[in-house]
Design an enzyme around this catalytic site. Structure first.
Site: not given
Ligand code: DNO
Length: 388
Positions: A298, A358
Site C-alpha cells: 500500500h 478512496y
Molecule cells: C485503509 C486500509 C485498511 C486495510 C485493512 C486490511 O484504507 O488500508 O482498511 O484494508 O486494515 O485489513
C-alpha cells in the site's frame, strides 16, 4: 510490481470500466457483504471473480478476509472460527485467488479525526489530529487513563476543543473515527464502542500477541498447502489507541510475526502510510529488510507533527522517501501487487461520495506518480547493468 486498485464491489461508486482507464490491471477487493467469521462460499467467489475478469482484470488480492473479534480476544472455543477461515482460504484458492490481506487491530480499523482536511493548493485529505482524538477519548468516551497517551500540548488543545465543540462537531468526530471500518459493517455509537472496548479489558500486548500467534499456527500451514500468501496489514495509526494494544506497528513487531510461524505463506502488507506515521520507523530500511516477505504494498505518504498528529500527503510528498522504498522493492525483483493507497479528494471527487480515502482522481494521480517512479528506477537499473 503489479499495478492494482481497490474496488469495493458492485456498490462502489467507481465502476470497473472506469478503473480500467487508470491503467491498473489488478483488482483488490473482498466479499464485504459476508459477516466476519462466516465462510466465503465458493460460488460467490467465482461469480465475483467472473465479473472482475469480464472487465479485463485479475483479482490479485483479497482485502480483507477479516478476523473475528473473538479470535483477537482469544474468547472461548475458537475451533469453528479457525475452520471457517481455512475453508474460506480453500474456496479462494480453488477459484485462483491466492493473496489475502487482513489485519489484527482490535475493534477499529484505520482511525482518523478529519475526513476532509484542507490541502494547501486545494482538495482535501484524511487527517489524524492528536488533540481531537484526546478530546474524544477523555470527554466523549470518559476514558481518563487516556491522559497518559498524549502530549501536554495536545491535552490542552483537547480541553479547548471540547469546550467549544457543538453537538454536531462531536457527531462529526464520532463519524470520522468510525469511518475506517470497511464496507457495510456496523459503526459504533459511544455506548457500543464502550462495550466493544470492554471486551478487551485486561488484554495487554503479550496476550494479544499470543492470540495472534495461535491464529497463525491455525491457518498458516493450511495456507502453505493451498498456495495462499497471507499478508498482515500494519496498525493505523501505529500506536496504542483507546487503550487497545497494538502489535503490528514497527520493525520489531513485524520480525516477531514473521518468526512466529516462519513460512513464506506468513507475510506482510507493506503499508507505507500506516508504518510511516510512526516516527521511529525507517521505511526504506524496513522495505529492504521485509521485501522478501512482502506480498502486497500500500503506497501513500504522511506528514507528521511533533504532537503525534499526522495527515496524508500526496504520494511523493510527506515524510517517507517513496523513491527509496520503491527502489528496495524493485531490487527484490518480486511481482508484488501494489495500489495507490488513499488519495486526496481533488477536482470533482467530492461530488461522487466515494469511500473516505478512496476517491477516483486523487488515487489516479497517486498511481500515475508511482508508475512514473517505477519506470524511472527501472530505466536506471537497466542503464547501470548495461554499464557493468
Ligand atoms: C485503509 C486500509 C485498511 C486495510 C485493512 C486490511 O484504507 O488500508 O482498511 O484494508 O486494515 O485489513
Amino acid at each position: 510490481m503489479i499495478e492494482s486498485w481497490r474496488w469495493y464491489g458492485p456498490f462502489d461508486k467507481i465502476t470497473l470500466p472506469e478503473i480500467a482507464q487508470t491503467g491498473a490491471t489488478g483488482i483488490v477487493t473482498a466479499l464485504h457483504e459476508i459477516p466476519y467469521g462466516e465462510v466465503w462460499p465458493r460460488a460467490t467467489i467465482a461469480a465475483r471473480h467472473a465479473e472482475i475478469r469480464a472487465a479485463g482484470f485479475d483479482w490479485v488480492v483479497v482485502e480483507s478476509l477479516p478476523i473475528h473479534e473473538r479470535i483477537k480476544r482469544g474468547d472461548g472455543d475458537l475451533s469453528a472460527l479457525f475452520a471457517n477461515y481455512r475453508q474460506s482460504m480453500a474456496n479462494l484458492a480453488a477459484e485462483g485467488v491466492t493473496t489475502i490481506c487482513y489485519n489484527f487491530m482490535p475493534v477499529l480499523d484505520w482511525t482518523r479525526t478529519d475526513l476532509a482536511a484542507p490541502v494547501a493548493r486545494g482538495g482535501s485529505c484524511l487527517r489524524f489530529e492528536a488533540s481531537k482524538m484526546a478530546a474524544f477519548e477523555l470527554y466523549m468516551l470518559g476514558r481518563a487513563e487516556a491522559e497518559a497517551d498524549y502530549t501536554p500540548e495536545a491535552l490542552q488543545k483537547a480541553a479547548i476543543w471540547h469546550q467549544q465543540a457543538s453537538a454536531s462537531d462531536k457527531a462529526t468526530l464520532l463519524h470520522s473515527i468510525m469511518s475506517g471500518l470497511p464496507g457495510a459493517y456496523d459503526r459504533y455509537d459511544i455506548a457500543g464502542l464502550k462495550a466493544a472496548l470492554q471486551g478487551y479489558d485486561g488484554l495487554d500486548q503479550d496476550a494479544l500477541r499470543a492470540n495472534y500467534t495461535r491464529f497463525l499456527q491455525e491457518v498458516v500451514p493450511a495456507a502453505e498447502d493451498l498456495g495462499i500468501k497471507l499478508c498482515v496489514h500494519p496498525d493505523d495509526p501505529p500506536r496504542d489507541i483507546l487503550g487497545l494494544p497494538r502489535i503490528v506497528s514497527d520493525a520489531e513487531d513485524i520480525r516477531f510475526i514473521l518468526n512466529a510461524v516462519d513460512s513464506p505463506a506468513n507475510g506482510l502488507t507493506f503499508c507505507t502510510g500506516s508504518l510511516g506515521a510512526n516516527p521511529a520507523n525507517d521505511l526504506p530500511a524496513m522495505a529492504r529488510e521485509f521485501a522478501g516477505r512482502t506480498h502486497f504494498a500500500h503506497l501513500r505518504n504522511v506528514r507528521k507533527d511533533p504532537d503525534g498528529s499526522f495527515e496524508e500527503a500526496a504520494h511523493l510528498e510527506g515524510d517517507t522517501d517513496m523513491v527509496a522504498v520503491l527502489a528496495a522493492f524493485l531490487a527484490a525483483d518480486r511481482a508484488i501487487p501494489y495500489r495507490p493507497d488513499h488519495g486526496h479528494e481533488l477536482l470533482d471527487d467530492a461530488a461522487r461520495g466515494t469511500h473516505p480515502g478512496y476517491p477516483l482522481v486523487g488515487r489516479l494521480r497517486g498511481l500515475a506518480e508511482l508508475r512514473g517512479v517505477i519506470a524511472g528506477l527501472g530505466h536506471l537499473a537497466r542503464a547501470e547493468s548495461g554499464r557493468a
